[in-house]
Design a protein around this motif. Sequence first.
Motif, PDB file in Angstrom:
ATOM      1  N   PHE A 198      -0.849 -16.049  64.289  1.00 15.75           N
ATOM      2  CA  PHE A 198       0.533 -15.689  64.556  1.00 15.75           C
ATOM      3  C   PHE A 198       1.150 -16.867  65.279  1.00 15.75           C
ATOM      4  N   GLY A 199       2.318 -17.332  64.807  1.00 14.05           N
ATOM      5  CA  GLY A 199       2.939 -18.501  65.396  1.00 14.05           C
ATOM      6  C   GLY A 199       4.398 -18.282  65.717  1.00 14.05           C
ATOM      7  N   VAL A 200       4.877 -19.003  66.737  1.00 18.18           N
ATOM      8  CA  VAL A 200       6.291 -18.947  67.107  1.00 18.18           C
ATOM      9  C   VAL A 200       6.755 -20.341  67.470  1.00 18.18           C
ATOM     10  N   ALA A 211      11.394 -28.478  69.082  1.00 17.61           N
ATOM     11  CA  ALA A 211      10.854 -27.128  69.291  1.00 17.61           C
ATOM     12  C   ALA A 211       9.630 -27.159  70.192  1.00 17.61           C
ATOM     13  N   PHE A 212       9.399 -26.029  70.840  1.00 18.37           N
ATOM     14  CA  PHE A 212       8.125 -25.709  71.466  1.00 18.37           C
ATOM     15  C   PHE A 212       7.386 -24.784  70.495  1.00 18.37           C
ATOM     16  N   GLY A 276      17.113 -21.613  68.613  1.00 20.83           N
ATOM     17  CA  GLY A 276      16.465 -21.561  67.306  1.00 20.83           C
ATOM     18  C   GLY A 276      15.103 -20.885  67.448  1.00 20.83           C
ATOM     19  N   MET A 277      14.691 -20.138  66.440  1.00 19.78           N
ATOM     20  CA  MET A 277      13.393 -19.464  66.486  1.00 19.78           C
ATOM     21  C   MET A 277      12.882 -19.222  65.070  1.00 19.78           C
ATOM     22  N   SER A 305      15.405 -26.949  61.234  1.00 18.18           N
ATOM     23  CA  SER A 305      16.642 -26.875  60.455  1.00 18.18           C
ATOM     24  C   SER A 305      16.640 -25.669  59.537  1.00 18.18           C
ATOM     25  N   ARG A 306      15.481 -25.043  59.330  1.00 15.70           N
ATOM     26  CA  ARG A 306      15.352 -23.861  58.481  1.00 15.70           C
ATOM     27  C   ARG A 306      15.085 -22.597  59.306  1.00 15.70           C
ATOM     28  N   ALA A 307      15.143 -22.702  60.626  1.00 10.82           N
ATOM     29  CA  ALA A 307      14.800 -21.576  61.495  1.00 10.82           C
ATOM     30  C   ALA A 307      15.933 -20.570  61.592  1.00 10.82           C
ATOM     31  N   GLY A 308      15.613 -19.405  62.149  1.00 15.29           N
ATOM     32  CA  GLY A 308      16.612 -18.413  62.477  1.00 15.29           C
ATOM     33  C   GLY A 308      17.133 -18.638  63.891  1.00 15.29           C
ATOM     34  N   THR A 309      17.825 -17.648  64.428  1.00 11.01           N
ATOM     35  CA  THR A 309      18.426 -17.794  65.751  1.00 11.01           C
ATOM     36  C   THR A 309      18.113 -16.589  66.623  1.00 11.01           C
TER      37      THR A 309
END
Length: 336
Positions: A198-200, A211-212, A276-277, A305-309
Amino acid sequence: DLHEQYHRTTDDANLINADGLARIAAYAAEFATALATRPTMLTYVSKPQPVMASGSRASLGTIPDMASSPGGVRLTGVREGSEDRDATVSSGAPGAWPIDVESAPRPVYRTERAAGPITVDGRLDEPAWRDARVITRFVQSQPHTGYPATERTVVRVLYDAHMLYIGAMCYDSEPEHLTVLSLEQDFPGASTRESDIFGVTLDPFLDRRSAFMFLVNPRGAYRDAQTFNDSRQEDSAWRGVVQIKTLVTDSGWSVELAIPWTTLRFDPAKVDQAWGMNLLRRVRRKNEDAYWAPVDRKDPLHRMSRAGTLVGINGIHAGRNLTVKPFALASRYGAA
C-alpha cells in the motif's frame, strides 16, 4: 440481459424447433462475444447500479459503492455491507470500462479533523475512523489498464493538530497468499515490486512536481523517499518520522499511518491547505497495480502531475523539525 434471455429461451420447451434453435444459437453467439471482449477475472451482472451524490456518506450496512462498479462489473474480494460508499468529491467514474486513464478527471478527496483520539495499532477500530469519509475507487494501471481493481481497498484520511492519519483496509480474496519478501525498512535486497504494497504520495505545496512517498508491506516494513521534478529525481536517503502499524486478518490486511506535521514541509501561512495525493494498492500474485488517481502503466506513484487532490486540512502548524540523537563519549586514563 443476454444471459437471462439465453436461459429463458432454452428453458422454454415449446421453442425447441427450427426457429427456436436459431434464436438459441444467436443468443449464445452474442453472449460468447460479449464475454470474450472483457478481462476473465471479472464477472458481469445485469443489475443496474445506483448513482451516488458526490461527497455523500451512507450508513454502515449499505451495499458498498465498488461491490458493483459502474457498468455492472462485480469485483472479487468484496465483503458487501461492510463499508461506506466512496466519498471522493470528483472521480470521473465512467459508465463503462475500460476508462482512458490519460484523459480521466483527477479525483478530489475532502478530509476532516478526527472526532476523537486515534491509536496507531493497525486496527482502524476507533469511532473517528468509522465516521470518516472513504475512498474505494481504484483503477488498474496494470495488467488491465483502465479497469477496476480486482481486490477492494478502503482508505480513510483524517488529521488533528499534530498528525495526518491514513488508514487503509486492503481486502484480499486469498489473504494466505500475500507476498512479503522483507521485514526491514527500505526492503534491502528486494524491490517493492516483489511485494504486496500500500503506497501514498503527498505533495503539500501542490506544485505537481514534488512528493513525500511512503510504501508499506503487509508486515509493516516500509520505504520512504522524497521525489522531485515530477518523478525524475528521487532521494531514497530521506528519512521521515512516521508511525506505521499493519495487521493481517482472514479478510486481508490493514495499515495505519500517522505522519507528524513536522515531517512534511508545507506553507503554514495557508489557512486552507490543498495537497496533491495519490494512493497505490499492489497485489503481487496478480501483478496488479491499482491507483486512486488513474495512471498509465508507465507512470509511477510519484508522478504527481497525474495525482489527485487532498482538501479539507486547515489550521495546522508545521512546528520545528528537530531530531535529537543522544550519544556519549568515554575516555580511559591511567598508566599503561
